[in-house]
Design an enzyme around this catalytic site. Sequence first.
Site, PDB file in Angstrom:
ATOM      1  N   ASP A 184       0.829  -1.203   0.000  1.00 27.88           N
ATOM      2  CA  ASP A 184       0.000   0.000   0.000  1.00 27.88           C
ATOM      3  C   ASP A 184       0.869   1.261   0.000  1.00 27.88           C
ATOM      4  OD1 ASP A 184       0.854   0.339   2.648  1.00 27.88           O
ATOM      5  OD2 ASP A 184      -1.039  -0.314   3.518  1.00 27.88           O
ATOM      6  N   VAL A 185       0.254   2.393   0.177  1.00 27.70           N
ATOM      7  CA  VAL A 185       0.951   3.671   0.127  1.00 27.70           C
ATOM      8  C   VAL A 185       2.021   3.784   1.214  1.00 27.70           C
ATOM      9  CG1 VAL A 185      -0.730   4.924   1.561  1.00 27.70           C
ATOM     10  CG2 VAL A 185       0.572   6.156  -0.183  1.00 27.70           C
TER      11      VAL A 185
END
Length: 138
Positions: free
Chosen positions: A13-14
Amino acid sequence: MSSQIKVRGFHIDVYQHVNNGRYMEFLEEARWEFMDHTGFAEKIAALGLSMVVVNTNINYRRPAVIHDVLDLGIRVAKIGSKSAVFEQTVTRQKDGATEMVVDATVTFCVMDPVAEKAVPLEGEIRTILEQVAEEAGA
């Protein structure tokens, strides 16, 4: 019993670690591996029944990152009267030590799809569960 999965870019994810939702997929992958290895799904299906997950509890211990090789462990921890429990783990090797990434309990029942109800885990069904648990190293 265990299997492995390598963390890929689409798992990240980010925040540059495996997204929490991906662990549900990893745990499911381990359950399918268990069913393939033991023949559990086919044995239950031959009785006209299916397995359904009714509860999942996950403890996130530390992040996994891209290129980690994760070991997915699974065992049948408990067989009750109407449900059973898998204990599942996701670990990795780091600096020569095994680190717990995630541990989870997944409760499932065996269901009659026509009646849409759980069936008691007794007789032939219980025997199948006990045999696959033993075969998989529970």
